[in-house]
Design a protein around this motif. Structure first.
Motif, PDB file in Angstrom:
ATOM      1  N   SER A 154       0.821  -1.216   0.000  1.00 17.34           N
ATOM      2  CA  SER A 154       0.000   0.000   0.000  1.00 17.34           C
ATOM      3  C   SER A 154       0.857   1.269   0.000  1.00 17.34           C
ATOM      4  O   SER A 154       0.873   2.018  -0.967  1.00 17.34           O
ATOM      5  N   ASN A 155       1.592   1.491   1.074  1.00 16.86           N
ATOM      6  CA  ASN A 155       2.347   2.740   1.213  1.00 16.86           C
ATOM      7  C   ASN A 155       3.424   2.886   0.158  1.00 16.86           C
ATOM      8  O   ASN A 155       3.603   3.951  -0.452  1.00 16.86           O
ATOM      9  N   TYR A 156       4.163   1.798  -0.086  1.00 18.71           N
ATOM     10  CA  TYR A 156       5.265   1.890  -1.042  1.00 18.71           C
ATOM     11  C   TYR A 156       4.763   1.900  -2.481  1.00 18.71           C
ATOM     12  O   TYR A 156       5.468   2.379  -3.381  1.00 18.71           O
ATOM     13  N   LEU A 157       3.561   1.401  -2.709  1.00 18.14           N
ATOM     14  CA  LEU A 157       2.952   1.557  -4.030  1.00 18.14           C
ATOM     15  C   LEU A 157       2.714   3.034  -4.324  1.00 18.14           C
ATOM     16  O   LEU A 157       2.921   3.500  -5.457  1.00 18.14           O
ATOM     17  N   ILE A 217      -1.475   0.699 -14.848  1.00 17.33           N
ATOM     18  CA  ILE A 217      -1.400   0.250 -13.455  1.00 17.33           C
ATOM     19  C   ILE A 217      -2.436  -0.849 -13.195  1.00 17.33           C
ATOM     20  O   ILE A 217      -2.129  -1.914 -12.645  1.00 17.33           O
ATOM     21  N   GLN A 218      -3.696  -0.584 -13.601  1.00 18.80           N
ATOM     22  CA  GLN A 218      -4.758  -1.560 -13.370  1.00 18.80           C
ATOM     23  C   GLN A 218      -4.502  -2.854 -14.136  1.00 18.80           C
ATOM     24  O   GLN A 218      -4.744  -3.954 -13.634  1.00 18.80           O
ATOM     25  N   GLY A 219      -3.988  -2.717 -15.378  1.00 25.55           N
ATOM     26  CA  GLY A 219      -3.683  -3.907 -16.161  1.00 25.55           C
ATOM     27  C   GLY A 219      -2.600  -4.755 -15.523  1.00 25.55           C
ATOM     28  O   GLY A 219      -2.677  -5.995 -15.522  1.00 25.55           O
ATOM     29  N   THR A 220      -1.603  -4.096 -14.957  1.00 29.11           N
ATOM     30  CA  THR A 220      -0.528  -4.818 -14.275  1.00 29.11           C
ATOM     31  C   THR A 220      -1.057  -5.564 -13.053  1.00 29.11           C
ATOM     32  O   THR A 220      -0.722  -6.730 -12.828  1.00 29.11           O
ATOM     33  N   LEU A 221      -1.896  -4.898 -12.268  1.00 26.21           N
ATOM     34  CA  LEU A 221      -2.492  -5.554 -11.096  1.00 26.21           C
ATOM     35  C   LEU A 221      -3.342  -6.747 -11.512  1.00 26.21           C
ATOM     36  O   LEU A 221      -3.315  -7.806 -10.866  1.00 26.21           O
ATOM     37  N   ASN A 222      -4.080  -6.581 -12.600  1.00 20.67           N
ATOM     38  CA  ASN A 222      -4.898  -7.703 -13.094  1.00 20.67           C
ATOM     39  C   ASN A 222      -4.018  -8.876 -13.531  1.00 20.67           C
ATOM     40  O   ASN A 222      -4.360 -10.044 -13.292  1.00 20.67           O
ATOM     41  N   ASN A 223      -2.902  -8.561 -14.175  1.00 18.27           N
ATOM     42  CA  ASN A 223      -1.993  -9.618 -14.618  1.00 18.27           C
ATOM     43  C   ASN A 223      -1.362 -10.354 -13.440  1.00 18.27           C
ATOM     44  O   ASN A 223      -1.190 -11.583 -13.476  1.00 18.27           O
ATOM     45  N   ILE A 224      -0.998  -9.600 -12.406  1.00 18.83           N
ATOM     46  CA  ILE A 224      -0.438 -10.238 -11.205  1.00 18.83           C
ATOM     47  C   ILE A 224      -1.463 -11.187 -10.588  1.00 18.83           C
ATOM     48  O   ILE A 224      -1.138 -12.322 -10.202  1.00 18.83           O
ATOM     49  N   LYS A 225      -2.704 -10.730 -10.518  1.00 18.55           N
ATOM     50  CA  LYS A 225      -3.765 -11.557  -9.940  1.00 18.55           C
ATOM     51  C   LYS A 225      -3.982 -12.822 -10.766  1.00 18.55           C
ATOM     52  O   LYS A 225      -4.163 -13.922 -10.217  1.00 18.55           O
ATOM     53  N   ALA A 226      -3.959 -12.678 -12.085  1.00 19.22           N
ATOM     54  CA  ALA A 226      -4.272 -13.804 -12.962  1.00 19.22           C
ATOM     55  C   ALA A 226      -3.090 -14.744 -13.164  1.00 19.22           C
ATOM     56  O   ALA A 226      -3.271 -15.968 -13.289  1.00 19.22           O
ATOM     57  N   ARG A 227      -1.855 -14.193 -13.188  1.00 19.25           N
ATOM     58  CA  ARG A 227      -0.716 -14.997 -13.618  1.00 19.25           C
ATOM     59  C   ARG A 227       0.398 -15.111 -12.594  1.00 19.25           C
ATOM     60  O   ARG A 227       1.340 -15.895 -12.774  1.00 19.25           O
ATOM     61  N   GLY A 228       0.333 -14.299 -11.525  1.00 19.41           N
ATOM     62  CA  GLY A 228       1.421 -14.283 -10.556  1.00 19.41           C
ATOM     63  C   GLY A 228       2.485 -13.278 -10.967  1.00 19.41           C
ATOM     64  O   GLY A 228       2.584 -12.885 -12.137  1.00 19.41           O
ATOM     65  N   CYS A 229       3.317 -12.876 -10.014  1.00 28.36           N
ATOM     66  CA  CYS A 229       4.297 -11.814 -10.267  1.00 28.36           C
ATOM     67  C   CYS A 229       5.314 -12.180 -11.341  1.00 28.36           C
ATOM     68  O   CYS A 229       5.630 -11.375 -12.222  1.00 28.36           O
TER      69      CYS A 229
END
Length: 293
Positions: A184-187, A216-228
């Protein structure tokens, strides 16, 4: 342990204490309030619509078996110690604090009286309560740790708040909180970094954020779907040291205050990219040298 009436006490009537007293109403009843500021306790009781304001924490805790210590972190142990010393806890008591960084161990003096202790931490930022507002607990995730009896009751409390619970070991509370700070904070710090770079492209912050938001939103979605590891894209993932070299020259020249941050982030991004096994050794070594400078 008998808390069938589920009346609860709030010790420390700041933002979180007030929100908890207002929204923990499904099967629970706000009965007792105490705070360093008597006016804060009166305000909390007024917002909750019921409950008695007590002059001190000991007498308030004595009147309820379920006690929430919602003071600032530095005051949790002193308040708990004071209540325990004054006889405010019994073997029927369940005592929670809501700190993210501290474990239930800070409530040891309550445990010594026979009380069950635990911590409940909502992964949420709390604004001052306003009448009619939507519950800030709805749909969020809340961590639980502590004694088995406390955790079991904690799950009921989380359900009553309309949230989701998960448990962590007591010894892991600090590292859990560090993860929340990073996420959160470091984001916020990272996006400030990105927006500062776009400012050098003559884009003001409001426009720059609008441009970056889908990415930003696309990256978060990709992390959720595929992992970091599998979500990582960009020049480091491709081993493109020439692009990174250009980045660094421009950052060093125009925003040198961010030079070290870019290199540190690049170094750890390279580790993620390398874990996929598709970087050639030459590109990896050239990138590592750039990030080391």
């Amino acid at each position: 342990m008998n808390i069938s009436k589920k009346k609860f006490c709030i010790i420390g009537c700041g933002r979180l204490g007030v929100c908890l007293s207002v929204f923990l109403s499904q099967g629970f009843t706000p009965a007792c309030f105490a705070s360093k500021s008597p006016d804060s306790a009166k305000h909390a009781a007024a917002m909750a619509g019921e409950g008695i304001v007590y002059k001190d924490a000991v007498t308030a805790a004595t009147a309820c078996d379920l006690v929430f210590i919602t003071t600032p972190d530095t005051q949790i142990k002193p308040v708990c110690d004071q209540i325990a010393k004054g006889g405010g806890f019994t073997e029927d008591s369940v005592v929670f604090h809501l700190s993210g960084a501290l474990s239930s161990d800070v409530l040891k003096t309550a445990q010594k009286t026979g009380a069950a202790i635990g911590s409940i931490h909502p992964l949420q930022a709390f604004a001052p309560y306003e009448r009619g507002q939507k519950s800030p607990f709805s749909g969020i995730n809340i961590s639980l740790e502590g004694a088995d009896q406390a955790v079991a009751l904690g799950r009921e409390i989380v359900v009553a708040l309309g949230a989701h619970s998960f448990t962590i070991p007591t010894h892991a509370k600090t590292i859990y909180h560090a993860a929340a700070v990073v996420a959160s904070n470091y984001l916020v710090t990272l996006e400030h970094f990105a927006l500062s770079l776009l400012k050098e492209a003559d884009l003001d912050e409001a426009v720059a954020y609008t441009i970056l938001e889908p990415l930003i939103q696309g990256t978060l979605n990709n992390i959720k779907a595929r992992g970091c590891v599998n979500a990582l894209t960009g020049p480091v993932a491709r081993g493109d040291d020439q692009i990174i070299s250009c980045h660094l020259k421009d950052i060093d020249k125009k925003t040198p205050q961010f030079s070290q941050l870019y290199r540190v982030l690049g170094k750890h991004t390279l580790e993620i990219a390398a874990s996929r096994g598709d970087l050639d050794s030459g590109g990896k070594e050239r990138l590592a040298a750039l990030f080391k400078e």
